[in-house]
Design a protein around this motif. Sequence first.
Motif, short mmCIF file in Angstrom:
data_model
loop_
_atom_site.label_atom_id
_atom_site.label_comp_id
_atom_site.label_asym_id
_atom_site.label_seq_id
_atom_site.Cartn_x
_atom_site.Cartn_y
_atom_site.Cartn_z
N SER A 9 -6.09 5.34 -5.25
CA SER A 9 -6.48 3.99 -4.84
C SER A 9 -7.95 3.79 -5.19
N GLY A 13 0.80 -1.22 0.00
CA GLY A 13 0.00 0.00 0.00
C GLY A 13 0.83 1.27 0.00
N SER A 73 -3.63 7.51 0.31
CA SER A 73 -4.72 7.16 -0.61
C SER A 73 -5.38 5.85 -0.15
N THR A 74 -4.57 4.90 0.28
CA THR A 74 -5.12 3.64 0.78
C THR A 74 -5.91 3.90 2.07
N ASP A 130 0.76 7.75 -1.29
CA ASP A 130 0.35 6.36 -1.50
C ASP A 130 -0.29 5.79 -0.24
N GLY A 131 0.38 5.96 0.89
CA GLY A 131 -0.18 5.49 2.15
C GLY A 131 -1.51 6.16 2.44
#
Length: 323
Positions: free
Chosen positions: A212, A138, A260-261, A257-258
Motif C-alpha cells: 500500500s 482495502g 498493508s492498509t 492486504d488488510g
Amino acid sequence: MLGTSIRLTVESPDGEAVCDKILQRLSEIEQLMSVQIDNSEVNRINALAGISPVAVSESTWTVVTGALRIAEASDGAFDPTIGPLVDAWAIGSDHPRIPEPAEIAALRLLVDWKAVRTDSGARTVFLEKTGMKMDLGGIAKGYAADEAVRIATENGVRSGIMDLGGNLYVMGSKTDSRGKSVPWSLGIQRPDATRGEILGVLQARNCTLVTSGDYERFFEADGVRYHHIIDPRTGYPARSGLVQAGILSPESSMTCDGLSTAVFILGMEKGLALLDKFPGFSGLLVDKDHHVIPGKGFPVADFSMDEEATAPDAGYVLESSRD
Ligand code: ADP
Ligand code: MG
C-alpha cells in the motif's frame, strides 16, 4: 475495486483455460463486493444500513469478517465502514475534493466497524446506523488473489504468478532455462516514482506480497498530496510518516492486504506492533525520507536493493498484459 491491471502467469499445459476460470472468478468477486456496481452485495448491505440485515454469499462473508478482524486488531485504523469518507473525498474519481471540516466531523460518526453486526448462523451483515457505508477496497483484492491461487492449485498448477496490481502472489518456484527450480524474484515498487521503477528485489517461493502506498491514487492541491487511504481517526488521508507498507506472507493475501492498509495508516512503530500480532506476516516499510525498514521476520537476506539487480519476474516492473 479490482480496477487494476491483472496479470496471470501459470505453468500448465492448459494455461489459457485455467486463466479463463480465474478471470471469471475475479469478475464474480467484483460483482459481489465492488461499491462501483449498483447491485453488488456490498451495496445491498449499504442500501439497507439502519434498516435490516442482509444475507450474503460465503465469499462476501469471508471478506467482511476478515476485514472486521483487522479492524479489531488495528484498533480501528483499518475500518471497512470507511465508505462515507471515501465518497466525500472522491479520490481517484474525476471530481476529487477537500471536504469541509464540519462535513468530515459529521461523516466520521458514520465510520464505525463496531456498528457492523454479523450473524454467522444466518450469515447476515447489518450496518446499524443509517448512512453507514461499507467499502472493501482495502482488502478484497487480497481475497481475489487467494481465490486465483486456489483455482490454479485445484487445476493442477504448481507454479505461477498472480499479479493483481499491488497484490502479488507467486506460487511454487520458477524453473530456470536449465530446468532448475529457483525462487521467483519479486520487484518492489519504489515509492514516489512512476510505476516501473523498483526499490529492490525479493527472492522468494510460494508467498504473497501486498503493498500500500500514497502514490496509487491521489490528487494534489496547494502542494499537498491527498491520497486514497483515509485515517478514520482524523477523516483525512493518513499522514503517519510512511509512504509505503509492504506485507509478506506464505499464507493469506487477504490478510496481507488488510494489514498493508492498516500498517500504512498506523505508521512505523504502531504498524510493526500490529504485525507482531500476526505470526507469519512480516513487513517492509518505507518512511517519507525513503529509509527502508524491514520488520521482524522479513527475509532481509533474500532482499536486494542493488540497482543492478536482474529484472524481476513479477511485480511492478512488468507491463500489464496477459500471458
Ligand atoms: P490499493 O487498493 O491501492 O491497492 P489499499 O489496499 O491500501 O490500496 O486500499 C485502499 C482502499 O481501501 C481505498 O481505495 C479505500 O477503498 C479503502 N480504504 C481507505 N481507507 C481505509 C481504511 N482506513 N480502512 C479500510 N479501508 C480503507
Ligand atoms: Mg490493502
